[in-house]
Every structure is written in structure tokens, then in C-alpha cells.
Design a protein around this motif. Structure first.
Motif, PDB file in Angstrom:
ATOM      1  N   PRO A 191       0.798  -1.235   0.000  1.00  0.00           N
ATOM      2  CA  PRO A 191       0.000   0.000   0.000  1.00  0.00           C
ATOM      3  C   PRO A 191       0.827   1.280   0.000  1.00  0.00           C
ATOM      4  CG  PRO A 191      -0.959  -1.587   1.504  1.00  0.00           C
ATOM      5  CD  PRO A 191       0.339  -2.157   1.052  1.00  0.00           C
ATOM      6  N   MET A 203       1.659   1.941  -3.420  1.00  0.00           N
ATOM      7  CA  MET A 203       0.487   2.436  -4.135  1.00  0.00           C
ATOM      8  C   MET A 203       0.243   3.916  -3.839  1.00  0.00           C
ATOM      9  SD  MET A 203      -0.264  -0.221  -5.790  1.00  0.00           S
ATOM     10  CE  MET A 203      -1.822   0.214  -6.527  1.00  0.00           C
ATOM     11  N   PHE A 204       0.571   4.356  -2.618  1.00  0.00           N
ATOM     12  CA  PHE A 204       0.478   5.780  -2.302  1.00  0.00           C
ATOM     13  C   PHE A 204       1.368   6.592  -3.240  1.00  0.00           C
ATOM     14  CE2 PHE A 204      -1.322   7.879   1.546  1.00  0.00           C
ATOM     15  CZ  PHE A 204      -2.307   6.958   1.808  1.00  0.00           C
ATOM     16  N   THR A 241      -7.436   1.977  -3.306  1.00  0.00           N
ATOM     17  CA  THR A 241      -6.855   0.655  -3.069  1.00  0.00           C
ATOM     18  C   THR A 241      -5.956   0.652  -1.838  1.00  0.00           C
ATOM     19  OG1 THR A 241      -4.963   1.126  -4.510  1.00  0.00           O
ATOM     20  CG2 THR A 241      -6.893   0.105  -5.520  1.00  0.00           C
ATOM     21  N   CYS A 242      -5.416   1.846  -1.481  1.00  0.00           N
ATOM     22  CA  CYS A 242      -4.558   1.920  -0.296  1.00  0.00           C
ATOM     23  C   CYS A 242      -5.372   1.784   0.979  1.00  0.00           C
ATOM     24  CB  CYS A 242      -3.803   3.251  -0.267  1.00  0.00           C
ATOM     25  SG  CYS A 242      -2.703   3.499  -1.668  1.00  0.00           S
ATOM     26  N   ALA A 257      -3.935   2.570   5.744  1.00  0.00           N
ATOM     27  CA  ALA A 257      -3.105   1.567   5.137  1.00  0.00           C
ATOM     28  C   ALA A 257      -1.670   1.441   5.582  1.00  0.00           C
ATOM     29  CB  ALA A 257      -3.165   1.736   3.626  1.00  0.00           C
ATOM     30  N   PRO A 258      -0.744   2.107   4.944  1.00  0.00           N
ATOM     31  CA  PRO A 258       0.534   1.509   4.683  1.00  0.00           C
ATOM     32  C   PRO A 258       1.353   0.983   5.834  1.00  0.00           C
ATOM     33  CG  PRO A 258       0.285   3.476   3.420  1.00  0.00           C
ATOM     34  CD  PRO A 258      -0.851   3.408   4.376  1.00  0.00           C
ATOM     35  N   SER A 270       1.708   6.185   7.859  1.00  0.00           N
ATOM     36  CA  SER A 270       0.701   6.864   7.058  1.00  0.00           C
ATOM     37  C   SER A 270      -0.596   6.931   7.851  1.00  0.00           C
ATOM     38  CB  SER A 270       0.483   6.112   5.749  1.00  0.00           C
ATOM     39  OG  SER A 270      -0.461   6.775   4.958  1.00  0.00           O
TER      40      SER A 270
END
Length: 510
Positions: A255, A258-259, A280-281, A285-286, A312
């Protein structure tokens, strides 16, 4: 080994064990027992650990006290080094070769390296980036006597500051130097048992594994490329390499990649694709569950032993969505997401006690940037009075940013123009007649049934003390009233700051 040495080692081991378990009170007890020993009374390492533990026990609020304690310990070590250096020079004869390890200056640099690094971390957390970078530069230029584990930490912290200050040239040079220093680690995979003297990965004292090092370097490269115009293709390649290295660590690293991918599409003005990637994140998320390896427990974004990637928060997620919707021209939607970002950002202070803010909490607070973005949306939606209030809040912290002063002046001018339009429109029609409907035989004249509407705020350039008290608190703040005179002052501040401008890391423009 004598009994005294055994007791000292046991006390040090117990103190370190309780510190890792975050039982700081117990750790302080063992450290105090260590410092009471005669041969340890002025040991800089123990004094440093005591100062650090006391800082954590107090909640991490008084950063100035810890900085002064670290400075005192560092100065005492350097003073002893000068004395020993002068005495050794006067007592020794001329020689052709200098022993590296016995050189007092080199030894002092190695002894004070961890003190200087902690000073730099504290300054970084309190957003004194220039002072932090000065300390890190001195460590970076003299890395030979410093342990490799500390060298890696210094380099990663320099990269964080380079990203905040948008110093991409310095950032790329640090990454190049790291690739040279840790070349053997970058050519290895996790589980490879080969070793060398210059190896970062050590099974007995693990700092960071080869895959983790690759992942972090690719992530930093991608971020630096995103700040450089015309390097989107290279940034895409670095994100791809980071994803391939991250999947070998744990799927929860994806993720974060993806950010960055969403940021790349945002920079390319592919806003719809950027929104899909952000979705999607996920909000939380990350890095909250990033693992050092697949067999270890999650440690809140831990890479290796104690190197942390940024966490995040939901504030990042909603702020990014607000920026994307701004560029799509959907300013009301942007205001909605920025409001949620502020709410998420305030959650970092839920554990604050006695109205004191810890250094870690202050470092994670992104409210100035979010408020700046929100004020900009209010300007776009025709609400300059509210925007003026928000920009004044931002200016209390970001007073060196020319953009904040520009927006303050713009808010005053926009409010003045709106007031003139309202007055002009009011003069063009009869005060008694409210509305005229139809024409000819069907013409009807409607009279007002309610008092006349409010004619706008008072933005006179000069107000007497009595008039100032009569003004609404929303129109007059601690910094100045909403007037054309104040707008001129703001614009003069903006011009002055632009002549000495360095990019502000806390005021990103959406």
C-alpha cells in the motif's frame, strides 16, 4: 572477569532489557545503580542513557532540557579529548605513523556520534530542519570512526530532511554514497549466509536486511524523482523495484508503494486514476503493520531493528484526496475531504495530558498544511472571511512562508471586491422595491417584507479604539484586521520572503 565487572555488565543488560520493553522507570533504577559506581560516575554513555530515559518518563515534552543535557555531555567528552590530546602530544616524541584507534580526536568523534545523532532527531521532530542538517552534515563528513548501524540512521535522516526541504541533488548524492557503502548488502538476498567486514546485515546484531535496504532506497529514489520535473518514467521504475523488494518483506508494504503510484498519477494529471489508486490503499493503510520480516511481529512501521518508515495516517489519505479534487475543480468535495483530514489529524493528541505536546506528536502534526489547503478551497468557493481566519492560524506557525502571506492579502482583496459589488448592486435598485416581475399589463412590483440584508463586513483602513471593539471577532484577529492596509502589509511580507525564499516543507500547495 572480576565480580565488579560482572555486576556492571548485568546491570547494563537489565537496563537495556527494560528499556526495550518500554519499562522506563525500572530501566532508570538500574542506570542509577550503575552511575553510583566510582569508576562510572562520569561515564558519558550512562549519563546519556539516564537523560534519555528521564525524557521518556516525563512524556517526551521538554525537548529543550534534553538538548541541553546532551550538549553538556558532548562538551565534557570533547573537553577531555582535548586535554588527553595535548598531554599525549607533549609527552610523545616525533613518529612517522599515527594509530587511528588511539587518536583522541577520532575517539571523541565516535563517542559523541550517538549524542549528536539524538540531538539531530530532536531538532527534526521539532521541525528545526536547518539546525538538524548542520549536525548531520558533520557526522556525514566524518563517518569513518562511526559504526555502520549509526551511519545508516544518519543517512536515512538526511534523506528525510532533503525530501522536506526539496533538496533533491543532496538526496541523490546521499543515496549514491549509501549504495557504495552497502554494496555487498544490495547484491545479497535475505538468508544468504555470506558475510564481510563492511556488511550491514549481521545475524548477531541485525539492523536491516538486504531486502529491507533495497526497499527503502528505492522508495527514497521514487520520492526524490517525484520532486524533480521530467523524471516520471524513472519514478515509475523505482516504485516497481520497491514493490518487488517489498513483497519479499511482507505484503503490507505494497500500500505504501500504491500511495507513491497515486502521487505519480496526480503529478501526471491523471486524477481519476489517482483516486482509484488511493482507494486501493485504504484510509489506515501503509505502515501501521509493516513487518521487519515475515516471521517477526509488527512493530508500527519497523524496518529491521529500530529504523522506522513514516506512519501513514488517515490525515494523509484525506488530504491527498482533497488535493486531487481541487485540481478536478470540485472545491466543495475537496473541503469535505480536508475537513475529515483535520479530524483525523487531531486524533494524534488523544493521549495528550496536562495540555503538553510530546515531540513525537508535534512531528506527526500536519494541521498547518491541511489548514492551508482548506483556506485555499474557501477562497475558491467565495468565502474570503473564513479563509482569512484560517490563513492567520497557519501564519502563526508558517510565518516564513510567502504563500501564506500572499493568501492573506488575497483574502482581504477578495472580500473588498465582493463588498464593492454588493454596494454597487444595491445602489442600482430602489430600496423600497424588492423585485419586479413580468412586463406590460402583467407587470408586478413586490415590496420587501423583511429588513434589508447585511451589507458585508467593515473593511475600513482605519478604525478608532471604540470601533475596533465593536467589530466582530471573526473579522479582527490577533495579527490584524481584514482591510486593504493589512493586505498591503501581507503582500510586502510576501515580496520580502520571496527574495530569501527556501521551500517550506509544511505548506504544500494543492
Amino acid at each position: 572477569m572480576s565480580n565488579d565487572e560482572t555486576d556492571t555488565q548485568n546491570l547494563a543488560t537489565q537496563a537495556a532489557h527494560h528499556f526495550k520493553d518500554k519499562n522506563y522507570t525500572k530501566s532508570l533504577e538500574f542506570l542509577n545503580r550503575l552511575i553510583r559506581q566510582k569508576e562510572r560516575e562520569q561515564d558519558p554513555k550512562i549519563l546519556h542513557n539516564i537523560a534519555l530515559v528521564e525524557f521518556l518518563i516525563s512524556g517526551g515534552h521538554d525537548t529543550q532540557k534534553l538538548l541541553s543535557e546532551l550538549s553538556k555531555i558532548k562538551n565534557s567528552v570533547l573537553e577531555k579529548s582535548k586535554q588527553s590530546s595535548s598531554s599525549s602530544t607533549s609527552s610523545s616524541s616525533s613518529a612517522d605513523f599515527t594509530d587511528f584507534e588511539s587518536n583522541p580526536t577520532i575517539t571523541a568523534q565516535a563517542d559523541t556520534a550517538i549524542l549528536q545523532y539524538n540531538e539531530a532527531v530532536l531538532l527534526f521532530q521539532t521541525r528545526q530542519y536547518a539546525a538538524s542538517m548542520d549536525i548531520l552534515h558533520s557526522l556525514y563528513r566524518n563517518m569513518e570512526p562511526v559504526e555502520e548501524s549509526l551511519t545508516a540512521r544518519v543517512c536515512f535522516l538526511i534523506l528525510d530532511i532533503c525530501l522536506l526541504l526539496k533538496d533533491t541533488d543532496k538526496g541523490f548524492s546521499v543515496i549514491t554514497q549509501m549504495e557504495r557503502m552497502f554494496a555487498s548488502s544490495l547484491t545479497r538476498e535475505d538468508g544468504d549466509e555470506t558475510s564481510s567486514k563492511s556488511e550491514t546485515y549481521d545475524a548477531t546484531k541485525k539492523l536491516i536486511s538486504p531486502n529491507e535496504l533495497k526497499f527503502m532506497l528505492h522508495m527514497y529514489k521514487a520520492k526524490l524523482c517525484l520532486q524533480t520535473q521530467g523524471t516520471f518514467k524513472q519514478s515509475k521504475q523505482e516504485i516497481k523495484h520497491a514493490m518487488s523488494a517489498g513483497i519479499k518483506i511482507h505484503p503490507s508494504t505494497i500500500p505504501l508503494c500504491m500511495f507513491l503510484k497515486a502521487h505519480l498519477e496526480y503529478a501526471r494529471k491523471n486524477h481519476k486514476k489517482a483516486i482509484k489508486l488511493m482507494q486501493t490503499c485504504g484510509q489506515k493503510a501503509p505502515m501501521a503493520t509493516l513487518l521487519a520480516s515475515a516471521t517477526t511481529a509488527p512493530d508500527n512501521g519497523a524496518i529491521g531493528n529500530d529504523i522506522l518508515m513514516e506512519e501513514s495516517l488517515g490525515a494523509h489519505f484525506f488530504n491527498n484526496l482533497g488535493c486531487i479534487h481541487h485540481h478536478m475543480g470540485k472545491h466543495n468535495a475537496s473541503l469535505f475531504y480536508l475537513g475529515k483530514a483535520l479530524k483525523e489529524n487531531s486524533s494524534i493528541y488523544t493521549e495528550t495530558t496536562n495540555k503538553k505536546i510530546a515531540a513525537k506528536q508535534y512531528a506527526r502534526d500536519h494541521s498547518p498544511a491541511i489548514l492551508y489547503n482548506e483556506g485555499l478551497q474557501l477562497l475558491w468557493t467565495g468565502k474570503p472571511e473564513l479563509a482569512f481566519q484560517i490563513f492567520q492560524e497557519v501564519a502563526l506557525l508558517q510565518y516564513k512562508s510567502p504563500f501564506v502571506w500572499l493568501r492573506l492579502g488575497e483574502s482581504c482583496i477578495t472580500a473588498h471586491v465582493m463588498k464593492i459589488k454588493q454596494e454597487t448592486k444595491a445602489k442600482q435598485k430602489n430600496a423600497i422595491v424588492w423585485k419586479v416581475i413580468g412586463s406590460g399589463s402583467t407587470r408586478r412590483v413586490l415590496l420587501p417584507v423583511t429588513p434589508s440584508p447585511h451589507k458585508g463586513i467593515n473593511i475600513d483602513d482605519s478604525l478608532s479604539p471604540g470601533e475596533e471593539e465593536a467589530q466582530s471577532p471573526s473579522n479582527i484577529s490577533r495579527m490584524g484586521s481584514m482591510s486593504l492596509e493589512y493586505a498591503a502589509k501581507c503582500l510586502r511580507n510576501c515580496l520580502f520572503l520571496l527574495s530569501h525564499y527556501h521551500p517550506s516543507p509544511d505548506t504544500p500547495k494543492p
